[in-house]
Scaffold this motif. Structure first.
Motif, PDB file in Angstrom:
ATOM      1  N   GLN A 101       8.314   6.477  -6.815  1.00  0.00           N
ATOM      2  CA  GLN A 101       9.278   5.370  -6.918  1.00  0.00           C
ATOM      3  C   GLN A 101       8.793   4.112  -6.202  1.00  0.00           C
ATOM      4  O   GLN A 101       9.288   3.025  -6.432  1.00  0.00           O
ATOM      5  CB  GLN A 101      10.631   5.806  -6.369  1.00  0.00           C
ATOM      6  N   PHE A 102       7.775   4.252  -5.344  1.00  0.00           N
ATOM      7  CA  PHE A 102       7.273   3.095  -4.599  1.00  0.00           C
ATOM      8  C   PHE A 102       6.152   2.350  -5.321  1.00  0.00           C
ATOM      9  O   PHE A 102       6.009   1.148  -5.163  1.00  0.00           O
ATOM     10  CB  PHE A 102       6.744   3.521  -3.226  1.00  0.00           C
ATOM     11  N   CYS A 103       5.329   3.089  -6.102  1.00  0.00           N
ATOM     12  CA  CYS A 103       4.177   2.403  -6.699  1.00  0.00           C
ATOM     13  C   CYS A 103       4.037   2.684  -8.187  1.00  0.00           C
ATOM     14  O   CYS A 103       3.156   2.125  -8.839  1.00  0.00           O
ATOM     15  CB  CYS A 103       2.895   2.773  -5.970  1.00  0.00           C
ATOM     16  N   GLY A 104       4.857   3.554  -8.730  1.00  0.00           N
ATOM     17  CA  GLY A 104       4.817   3.817 -10.160  1.00  0.00           C
ATOM     18  C   GLY A 104       3.703   4.767 -10.591  1.00  0.00           C
ATOM     19  O   GLY A 104       3.563   5.068 -11.775  1.00  0.00           O
TER      20      GLY A 104
ATOM     21  N   HIS B  57       0.852  -1.185   0.000  1.00  0.00           N
ATOM     22  CA  HIS B  57       0.000   0.000   0.000  1.00  0.00           C
ATOM     23  C   HIS B  57       0.891   1.239   0.000  1.00  0.00           C
ATOM     24  O   HIS B  57       1.703   1.425   0.908  1.00  0.00           O
ATOM     25  CB  HIS B  57      -0.886  -0.025   1.255  1.00  0.00           C
ATOM     26  N   CYS B  58       0.746   2.068  -1.026  1.00  0.00           N
ATOM     27  CA  CYS B  58       1.560   3.284  -1.092  1.00  0.00           C
ATOM     28  C   CYS B  58       0.770   4.467  -0.576  1.00  0.00           C
ATOM     29  O   CYS B  58      -0.416   4.608  -0.861  1.00  0.00           O
ATOM     30  CB  CYS B  58       2.029   3.546  -2.519  1.00  0.00           C
ATOM     31  N   THR B  59       1.458   5.311   0.177  1.00  0.00           N
ATOM     32  CA  THR B  59       0.790   6.453   0.793  1.00  0.00           C
ATOM     33  C   THR B  59       1.085   7.747   0.040  1.00  0.00           C
ATOM     34  O   THR B  59       0.930   8.827   0.580  1.00  0.00           O
ATOM     35  CB  THR B  59       1.265   6.619   2.251  1.00  0.00           C
TER      36      THR B  59
HETATM   37 ZN   LIG Z   1       3.178   5.832  -4.568  1.00  0.00          ZN
END
Ligand SMILES: [Zn+2]
Length: 283
Positions: free
Chosen positions: A261-264, A227-229
Motif C-alpha cells: 500500500q506504500f509503494c504499489g 523509500h519503501c522498506t
Molecule cells: Zn512497498
C-alpha cells in the motif's frame, strides 16, 4: 542552534520525496498536500526525537473523520520516508488539509528496529492541519515546546515545493528569545513559496532573519527520499492470517498477489508458496 543555545532548529526540503509519493500513489492535490506535510513531519520528528539512535523511525497515523480517511507517514532517521492515504482522490476539490483529515486521533509510533519495543502515544486531532497537530503532539506527549512549519506547493504538473522547519525551545530558553522566535514565525511568508525559490538553508535564514544562529554540524545532514522498506517476506505476513480453508481456495485459484500500500509493488505468491502456509496450519 539559535539564541545562545536556547533553540534547536531542524529543516527539511522534501520536494522530490513528496512528488515521488504523489506519482506512485496517484494523489489528488489535497491528498498530496496532506501526505506531503505528514511525510515531512515524520522525517523531522525522526531526527528530532532521538539523534543518537541509528535506525529510528517515526510513524504518524492520522485517523480523522475527514474525507481523506487514514493518512499514514513513516520517516526514518536515515532520511527515507513512505506513506499512504486511504482516500487519495476526495470528491470535494475545495478541501484544505485540516478539513481533509478532520477530527479524530493522531497516533505516533517511535521504534528502533530490529530490537526494542516501539513507543506509542496518542493525541486528539482537532482538524487544524498537520503542522498544528504536530506542535500540539510535541507539547502534550513529548513535553517539547516547539513550532512546526510545513508547506507543500502544488502546481498543475505536480509538487513544486515541499518542506518544513521545526524549532524546538530548550527548557532554559529565555522569554525574550521565545518572543523573538514567535515574532519571526508569525511574520514568515508561506514556507512552500520560499522553498520554491531558494535552498532550505536560505529559507531558514529568511524565516529567522536577525536572530543569531549557526549550523552546528553539517555532517548531520542526510539526503531525503521516498523509500519503501517492503519485502516479499513482509508482504506474505498478512496471508498468514487467512484460515487453512481460505488459503486452499487461493491455491485452487492458482495463487495470490499482494500489493504494497506504500509503494504499489506487487508480490505474487504461487500455489507452492501458499501450500507452505497451509502446512503451517496443519502442524
Ligand atoms: Zn512497498
Amino acid at each position: 542552534m539559535a539564541c545562545d543555545g536556547d533553540f534547536r532548529i531542524i529543516a527539511a526540503q522534501t520536494t522530490d520525496t513528496v512528488e515521488t509519493a504523489r506519482e506512485i500513489l496517484d494523489l489528488a492535490p489535497v491528498a498530496a498536500d496532506a501526505l506531503g506535510r505528514a511525510l515531512t513531519g515524520s522525517l523531522l520528528l525522526a531526527r528530532l526525537l532521538d539523534k543518537d539512535v541509528k535506525n529510528q523511525y517515526v510513524t504518524l497515523r492520522f485517523e480523522g473523520d475527514g474525507p481523506l480517511g487514514v493518512v499514514i507517514a513513516e520517516g526514518t532517521v536515515r532520511g527515507g520516508a513512505r506513506g499512504y492515504v486511504s482516500n487519495r482522490v476526495p470528491v470535494d476539490a475545495s478541501l484544505d488539509v485540516g478539513r481533509g483529515i478532520g477530527r479524530g486521533m493522531l497516533t505516533v509510533v517511535r521504534g528502533t528496529p530490529p530490537a526494542g519495543k516501539p513507543y506509542t502515544s496518542q493525541v486528539l486531532l482537532n482538524g487544524c492541519g498537520v503542522a498544528k497537530e504536530l506542535t500540539h503532539y510535541m507539547m502534550r506527549s513529548e513535553q517539547i515546546a516547539s513550532a512546526v512549519l510545513l508547506g507543500v506547493l502544488d502546481r498543475r504538473d505536480g509538487v513544486a515545493a515541499a518542506g518544513g522547519i521545526v524549532i524546538q525551545a530548550f527548557p532554559h530558553a529565555s522569554t525574550t528569545a521565545i518572543d523573538a522566535i514567535e515574532e519571526r514565525i508569525k511574520e514568515a511568508p508561506p514556507l512552500s513559496t520560499l522553498i520554491e525559490k531558494m535552498p532550505i538553508e536560505d529559507v531558514v535564514a529568511q524565516v529567522l532573519h536577525g536572530l543569531d544562529y549557526k549550523q552546528i554540524d553539517s555532517s548531520l545532514d542526510v539526503p531525503l527520499s521516498y523509500h519503501c522498506t517492503c519485502t516479499r517476506e513482509r508482504a506474505l505476513a498478512p496471508l498468514t492470517l487467512f484460515s487453512a480453508g481460505e488459503l486452499r481456495d487461493m491455491i485452487k485459484e492458482g495463487g495470490s498477489e499482494v500489493t504494497c500500500q506504500f509503494c504499489g509493488r506487487k508480490y505474487a505468491f504461487t500455489r507452492e508458496d501458499l501450500m507452505t502456509l497451509t502446512a503451517r496450519h496443519d502442524t
